[in-house]
Design a protein around this motif. Structure first.
Motif, PDB file in Angstrom:
ATOM      1  N   SER A  25       0.844  -1.188   0.000  1.00 17.66           N
ATOM      2  CA  SER A  25       0.000   0.000   0.000  1.00 17.66           C
ATOM      3  C   SER A  25       0.877   1.235   0.000  1.00 17.66           C
ATOM      4  O   SER A  25       2.047   1.188   0.386  1.00 17.66           O
ATOM      5  CB  SER A  25      -0.930   0.007   1.209  1.00 17.66           C
ATOM      6  OG  SER A  25      -0.186   0.025   2.419  1.00 17.66           O
ATOM      7  N   GLY A  26       0.306   2.343  -0.472  1.00 19.05           N
ATOM      8  CA  GLY A  26       1.027   3.602  -0.470  1.00 19.05           C
ATOM      9  C   GLY A  26       1.832   3.884  -1.723  1.00 19.05           C
ATOM     10  O   GLY A  26       2.482   4.919  -1.824  1.00 19.05           O
ATOM     11  N   ARG A  27       1.811   2.967  -2.688  1.00 20.71           N
ATOM     12  CA  ARG A  27       2.503   3.201  -3.945  1.00 20.71           C
ATOM     13  C   ARG A  27       1.475   3.714  -4.973  1.00 20.71           C
ATOM     14  O   ARG A  27       0.354   3.225  -5.028  1.00 20.71           O
ATOM     15  CB  ARG A  27       3.128   1.895  -4.477  1.00 20.71           C
ATOM     16  CG  ARG A  27       4.329   1.402  -3.672  1.00 20.71           C
ATOM     17  CD  ARG A  27       5.596   2.029  -4.168  1.00 20.71           C
ATOM     18  NE  ARG A  27       6.783   1.458  -3.521  1.00 20.71           N
ATOM     19  CZ  ARG A  27       7.651   0.666  -4.130  1.00 20.71           C
ATOM     20  NH1 ARG A  27       7.454   0.341  -5.389  1.00 20.71           N
ATOM     21  NH2 ARG A  27       8.715   0.211  -3.492  1.00 20.71           N
ATOM     22  N   THR A  28       1.910   4.647  -5.803  1.00 23.49           N
ATOM     23  CA  THR A  28       0.999   5.182  -6.817  1.00 23.49           C
ATOM     24  C   THR A  28       0.965   4.332  -8.073  1.00 23.49           C
ATOM     25  O   THR A  28       0.082   4.483  -8.903  1.00 23.49           O
ATOM     26  CB  THR A  28       1.405   6.618  -7.189  1.00 23.49           C
ATOM     27  OG1 THR A  28       2.755   6.596  -7.655  1.00 23.49           O
ATOM     28  CG2 THR A  28       1.309   7.540  -5.978  1.00 23.49           C
ATOM     29  N   SER A  29       1.934   3.441  -8.215  1.00 22.59           N
ATOM     30  CA  SER A  29       1.986   2.560  -9.381  1.00 22.59           C
ATOM     31  C   SER A  29       2.339   1.156  -8.917  1.00 22.59           C
ATOM     32  O   SER A  29       2.989   0.973  -7.883  1.00 22.59           O
ATOM     33  CB  SER A  29       3.038   3.062 -10.372  1.00 22.59           C
ATOM     34  OG  SER A  29       3.280   2.102 -11.379  1.00 22.59           O
ATOM     35  N   ARG A 100      12.128   0.145  -5.731  1.00 20.03           N
ATOM     36  CA  ARG A 100      11.654   1.525  -5.829  1.00 20.03           C
ATOM     37  C   ARG A 100      11.693   2.073  -7.247  1.00 20.03           C
ATOM     38  O   ARG A 100      11.229   3.188  -7.498  1.00 20.03           O
ATOM     39  CB  ARG A 100      12.469   2.420  -4.893  1.00 20.03           C
ATOM     40  CG  ARG A 100      12.202   2.141  -3.430  1.00 20.03           C
ATOM     41  CD  ARG A 100      13.060   2.993  -2.525  1.00 20.03           C
ATOM     42  NE  ARG A 100      12.794   2.701  -1.113  1.00 20.03           N
ATOM     43  CZ  ARG A 100      13.554   3.136  -0.112  1.00 20.03           C
ATOM     44  NH1 ARG A 100      14.612   3.898  -0.372  1.00 20.03           N
ATOM     45  NH2 ARG A 100      13.240   2.828   1.128  1.00 20.03           N
ATOM     46  N   SER A 101      12.250   1.331  -8.178  1.00 10.19           N
ATOM     47  CA  SER A 101      12.357   1.803  -9.558  1.00 10.19           C
ATOM     48  C   SER A 101      11.185   1.297 -10.386  1.00 10.19           C
ATOM     49  O   SER A 101      10.897   0.093 -10.386  1.00 10.19           O
ATOM     50  CB  SER A 101      13.672   1.333 -10.172  1.00 10.19           C
ATOM     51  OG  SER A 101      14.765   1.867  -9.484  1.00 10.19           O
ATOM     52  N   ILE A 102      10.582   2.209 -11.122  1.00 13.00           N
ATOM     53  CA  ILE A 102       9.492   1.823 -12.006  1.00 13.00           C
ATOM     54  C   ILE A 102      10.056   1.012 -13.170  1.00 13.00           C
ATOM     55  O   ILE A 102      11.154   1.280 -13.658  1.00 13.00           O
ATOM     56  CB  ILE A 102       8.761   3.076 -12.516  1.00 13.00           C
ATOM     57  CG1 ILE A 102       8.145   3.826 -11.328  1.00 13.00           C
ATOM     58  CG2 ILE A 102       7.661   2.711 -13.506  1.00 13.00           C
ATOM     59  CD1 ILE A 102       7.132   3.026 -10.551  1.00 13.00           C
ATOM     60  N   LEU A 103       9.288   0.015 -13.594  1.00 16.07           N
ATOM     61  CA  LEU A 103       9.645  -0.877 -14.701  1.00 16.07           C
ATOM     62  C   LEU A 103      10.869  -1.745 -14.389  1.00 16.07           C
ATOM     63  O   LEU A 103      11.554  -2.214 -15.305  1.00 16.07           O
ATOM     64  CB  LEU A 103       9.864  -0.090 -16.000  1.00 16.07           C
ATOM     65  CG  LEU A 103       8.709   0.797 -16.461  1.00 16.07           C
ATOM     66  CD1 LEU A 103       9.049   1.454 -17.795  1.00 16.07           C
ATOM     67  CD2 LEU A 103       7.426  -0.005 -16.585  1.00 16.07           C
TER      68      LEU A 103
END
Length: 124
Positions: A25-29, A100-103
């Motif tokens: 929870s708390g992640r936007t993606s 923490r890195s997107i993709l």
């Protein structure tokens, strides 16, 4: 605030199975890699399995290949670890981690958010 909450641990007999879950929870993606690590008493934390942001790529420690399966349901912000054919040396605290890195395709343990851990104890 990012939170990871593991559940599903417990006491199981050797040869048995258990499924761990980790809710983020708390992640936007949800487009980030996730993984499971474990730490046994007196040992360093080790990577057990990881899954890419898309779910299309998984990797496993040699010690768990063919016995453990990682999966994710991004719509539920949840990652799972199915543990089969458990052995006594699988006893450990199991931690969920979210990169923490997107993709991302794998978890960088130095740049991740962590859960509090769940104990899995395998009895002989």
């Amino acid at each position: 605030q990012v939170q990871l909450v593991e559940s599903g641990g417990g006491l199981v007999q050797a040869g048995g199975s258990v499924r761990l879950s980790c809710l983020v929870s708390g992640r936007t993606s949800s487009r980030y890699a996730m993984g499971w690590f474990r730490q046994a008493p007196g040992k360093e934390r080790e990577s057990v399995a990881s899954i890419s942001w898309s779910g299309g790529s998984q990797s496993y420690a040699d010690s768990v290949k063919g016995r453990f399966t990682i999966s994710r349901n991004s719509s539920k912000n949840t990652v799972y670890l199915q543990l089969n054919s458990l052995r006594t040396d699988d006893t450990a605290v199991y931690y969920c981690a979210a990169d923490r890195s997107i993709l991302s395709v794998a978890v960088n343990s130095a740049l991740a958010d962590w859960g509090q851990g769940t104990q899995v104890t395998v009895s002989s």
